[in-house]
Motif scaffolding. Structure first.
Motif, PDB file in Angstrom:
ATOM      1  N   THR A 101     -10.966  60.214 -11.249  1.00 10.96           N
ATOM      2  CA  THR A 101      -9.661  60.484 -11.065  1.00 10.96           C
ATOM      3  C   THR A 101      -9.173  62.285 -11.497  1.00 10.96           C
ATOM      4  OG1 THR A 101      -8.783  59.647 -12.939  1.00 10.96           O
ATOM      5  CG2 THR A 101      -8.756  58.369 -10.869  1.00 10.96           C
ATOM      6  N   ASP A 102      -9.804  62.284 -12.805  1.00 10.80           N
ATOM      7  CA  ASP A 102      -9.737  63.679 -13.438  1.00 10.80           C
ATOM      8  C   ASP A 102     -10.408  64.889 -12.440  1.00 10.80           C
ATOM      9  OD1 ASP A 102      -8.173  62.541 -15.193  1.00 10.80           O
ATOM     10  OD2 ASP A 102     -10.047  62.587 -16.810  1.00 10.80           O
ATOM     11  N   PHE A 103     -11.578  64.248 -12.085  1.00  8.71           N
ATOM     12  CA  PHE A 103     -12.072  65.378 -11.171  1.00  8.71           C
ATOM     13  C   PHE A 103     -11.571  65.620  -9.848  1.00  8.71           C
ATOM     14  CE2 PHE A 103     -15.239  65.839  -7.575  1.00  8.71           C
ATOM     15  CZ  PHE A 103     -15.712  67.190  -7.847  1.00  8.71           C
ATOM     16  N   VAL A 104     -11.014  64.559  -9.124  1.00  3.28           N
ATOM     17  CA  VAL A 104     -10.283  64.860  -8.036  1.00  3.28           C
ATOM     18  C   VAL A 104      -9.159  65.683  -8.234  1.00  3.28           C
ATOM     19  CG1 VAL A 104      -9.015  63.395  -6.125  1.00  3.28           C
ATOM     20  CG2 VAL A 104     -11.256  62.669  -7.029  1.00  3.28           C
ATOM     21  N   ALA A 105      -8.276  65.179  -9.425  1.00  4.13           N
ATOM     22  CA  ALA A 105      -7.037  66.183  -9.668  1.00  4.13           C
ATOM     23  C   ALA A 105      -7.518  67.497  -9.797  1.00  4.13           C
ATOM     24  CB  ALA A 105      -6.416  65.351 -10.989  1.00  4.13           C
ATOM     25  N   PHE A 106      -8.433  67.882 -10.697  1.00  6.92           N
ATOM     26  CA  PHE A 106      -8.675  69.217 -10.777  1.00  6.92           C
ATOM     27  C   PHE A 106      -9.309  69.935  -9.567  1.00  6.92           C
ATOM     28  CE2 PHE A 106      -9.225  68.115 -15.379  1.00  6.92           C
ATOM     29  CZ  PHE A 106      -8.194  68.946 -15.864  1.00  6.92           C
ATOM     30  N   ALA A 107     -10.419  69.115  -8.714  1.00  6.96           N
ATOM     31  CA  ALA A 107     -10.549  69.537  -7.482  1.00  6.96           C
ATOM     32  C   ALA A 107      -9.484  70.170  -6.529  1.00  6.96           C
ATOM     33  CB  ALA A 107     -11.583  68.837  -6.983  1.00  6.96           C
ATOM     34  N   ILE A 108      -8.535  69.186  -6.421  1.00  5.53           N
ATOM     35  CA  ILE A 108      -7.458  69.530  -5.624  1.00  5.53           C
ATOM     36  C   ILE A 108      -6.704  70.706  -5.845  1.00  5.53           C
ATOM     37  CG2 ILE A 108      -5.123  68.812  -4.719  1.00  5.53           C
ATOM     38  CD1 ILE A 108      -6.500  65.752  -4.779  1.00  5.53           C
ATOM     39  N   SER A 109      -6.708  70.965  -7.147  1.00  8.39           N
ATOM     40  CA  SER A 109      -5.595  72.227  -7.668  1.00  8.39           C
ATOM     41  C   SER A 109      -6.649  73.535  -7.571  1.00  8.39           C
ATOM     42  CB  SER A 109      -5.388  71.991  -9.006  1.00  8.39           C
ATOM     43  OG  SER A 109      -4.605  70.665  -9.088  1.00  8.39           O
ATOM     44  N   VAL A 110      -7.857  73.357  -7.067  1.00  8.71           N
ATOM     45  CA  VAL A 110      -8.583  74.405  -6.839  1.00  8.71           C
ATOM     46  C   VAL A 110      -7.911  75.359  -5.700  1.00  8.71           C
ATOM     47  CG1 VAL A 110     -10.862  75.265  -6.168  1.00  8.71           C
ATOM     48  CG2 VAL A 110     -10.672  73.558  -7.910  1.00  8.71           C
ATOM     49  N   ALA A 111      -7.411  74.632  -4.693  1.00  9.72           N
ATOM     50  CA  ALA A 111      -6.848  75.323  -3.732  1.00  9.72           C
ATOM     51  C   ALA A 111      -5.334  76.048  -3.970  1.00  9.72           C
ATOM     52  CB  ALA A 111      -6.521  74.116  -2.520  1.00  9.72           C
ATOM     53  N   SER A 112      -4.975  76.008  -5.380  1.00 16.56           N
ATOM     54  CA  SER A 112      -3.839  76.799  -5.784  1.00 16.56           C
ATOM     55  C   SER A 112      -3.846  78.350  -5.311  1.00 16.56           C
ATOM     56  CB  SER A 112      -3.730  76.687  -7.225  1.00 16.56           C
ATOM     57  OG  SER A 112      -2.446  77.680  -7.793  1.00 16.56           O
ATOM     58  N   ALA A 113      -2.687  78.822  -5.007  1.00 16.54           N
ATOM     59  CA  ALA A 113      -2.719  80.303  -4.565  1.00 16.54           C
ATOM     60  C   ALA A 113      -2.687  81.199  -5.567  1.00 16.54           C
ATOM     61  CB  ALA A 113      -1.288  80.654  -3.933  1.00 16.54           C
ATOM     62  N   LEU A 114      -2.694  80.626  -7.154  1.00 13.61           N
ATOM     63  CA  LEU A 114      -2.747  81.399  -8.249  1.00 13.61           C
ATOM     64  C   LEU A 114      -4.203  81.635  -8.600  1.00 13.61           C
ATOM     65  CD1 LEU A 114       0.398  79.901 -10.195  1.00 13.61           C
ATOM     66  CD2 LEU A 114       0.125  81.999  -8.855  1.00 13.61           C
ATOM     67  N   PRO A 115      -4.656  82.698  -8.703  1.00 13.23           N
ATOM     68  CA  PRO A 115      -6.296  82.678  -8.963  1.00 13.23           C
ATOM     69  C   PRO A 115      -6.620  82.027 -10.528  1.00 13.23           C
ATOM     70  CG  PRO A 115      -5.477  84.888  -7.927  1.00 13.23           C
ATOM     71  CD  PRO A 115      -4.148  83.930  -8.575  1.00 13.23           C
ATOM     72  N   ALA A 116      -5.666  82.388 -11.560  1.00 14.66           N
ATOM     73  CA  ALA A 116      -5.969  82.029 -12.854  1.00 14.66           C
ATOM     74  C   ALA A 116      -6.071  80.325 -12.813  1.00 14.66           C
ATOM     75  CB  ALA A 116      -5.066  82.746 -13.684  1.00 14.66           C
ATOM     76  N   LEU A 117      -4.881  79.926 -12.120  1.00 16.51           N
ATOM     77  CA  LEU A 117      -5.077  78.313 -12.054  1.00 16.51           C
ATOM     78  C   LEU A 117      -6.306  77.589 -11.366  1.00 16.51           C
ATOM     79  CD1 LEU A 117      -3.529  75.692 -12.848  1.00 16.51           C
ATOM     80  CD2 LEU A 117      -2.288  76.157 -10.906  1.00 16.51           C
ATOM     81  N   SER A 118      -6.474  78.484 -10.103  1.00 16.80           N
ATOM     82  CA  SER A 118      -7.678  77.779  -9.352  1.00 16.80           C
ATOM     83  C   SER A 118      -9.070  78.226 -10.111  1.00 16.80           C
ATOM     84  CB  SER A 118      -7.635  78.798  -7.994  1.00 16.80           C
ATOM     85  OG  SER A 118      -8.681  78.174  -7.160  1.00 16.80           O
TER      86      SER A 118
END
Length: 286
Positions: free
Chosen positions: A1-18
């Motif tokens: 679940t942690d991996f999936v949550a972080f993997a989804i957030s890779v699509a963030s428009a913010l480069p630092a967060l991605s």
């Protein structure tokens, strides 16, 4: 679940967060992989060392070292039975003498015998696989809910300005520009003028009415139709002479069409006959 949550957030428009989410996702993934592979292998090797009665700090030496020699198996077993630490274990903890209390006894004598039965084990595997599939399906429905405003302080002047803009001008969309590159603008007159109809058919774009849409090619076409610009036109109203098209367009931009002058970049400002380097057409996205 942690991996999936972080993997989804890779699509963030913010480069630092991605970037952070990508690093965290791979860390969680490889930690899980190492637990299944490396940790299990090392634990197996350590168990073989214990069975062979080798000292843990010098496991490569069968009889230990001068500072930490091993003792025979019967001596080590007698020490453990008497409640003492295993003399062949220096760094690692010895096995406890208790059974884990009432809860440990229930696990050992009641639950464990049931879990090892094949029908029960098969049922548990099916339930776990079903739960895993359900979680995977739910994870596919997740989306990244992040905006740049969430990274602004609550008392920020910028955030206050954006909120006031939303309150007073919420009916307006987001400004966008359609960029065109070098090409045959003379031969593409009908395509450039007809962009209004194409954009109106897109549900994600606001209607091209009023100031939300600005097309220099369409404005020049209307100026020619109104007689503001004089040139030779075909039956559809488009310029039919290439030299006239570029020269009249340049003159129109310097005169009555000056509001569109910044929308066109010429190959050579001194010679409009060399053509257009780039242009932009403005519209608004919902």
């Amino acid at each position: 679940t942690d991996f999936v949550a972080f993997a989804i957030s890779v699509a963030s428009a913010l480069p630092a967060l991605s970037s952070f989410c990508m690093s965290a996702a791979f860390c969680v993934l490889f930690l899980f992989i190492f637990q299944l592979t490396m940790f299990a292998a090392i634990a197996t090797l350590d168990l073989r060392r214990v069975v062979a009665h080798r000292i843990d700090c010098c496991f490569c030496l069968p009889r230990g070292w001068i500072c930490c020699p091993t003792v025979p198996k019967d001596v080590a077993d007698r020490a453990i039975e008497e409640g003492h630490k295993d003399p062949n274990q220096m760094c690692c903890c010895s096995q406890p003498t208790h059974k884990g209390g009432v809860f440990g006894k229930v696990l050992e004598t009641v639950i464990a015998p049931v879990l090892v039965k094949k029908p029960v084990a098969a049922g548990i595997v099916c339930v776990c696989l079903g739960f895993c599939g359900f979680c995977s399906y739910q994870a596919s429905l997740l989306s990244v809910q992040d905006t740049q405003r969430k990274f602004l302080p609550d008392d920020s002047y910028v955030l206050g300005t954006l909120e006031k803009n939303d309150f007073h001008f919420s009916n307006l969309g987001t400004r966008a520009d359609l960029m065109t590159l070098p090409g045959d603008y003379f031969g593409s007159q009908s395509a450039l003028v007809g962009l209004r109809e194409v954009l109106d058919n897109n549900p994600h774009i606001l209607p091209t009415t009023g100031d939300s849409y600005r097309n220099w090619a369409e404005a020049f076409y209307d100026a020619c139709a109104a007689g503001v610009v004089t040139l030779t036109r075909d039956a559809s109203g488009y310029a039919s002479v290439k030299e006239q098209y570029y020269s009249r367009l340049r003159a129109w931009l310097d005169g009555s069409g000056s509001r569109y002058k910044g929308d066109i970049v010429w190959v050579d400002e001194a010679d409009p006959q060399l053509g257009i380097e780039a242009s932009k057409i403005a519209f608004e996205v919902r």
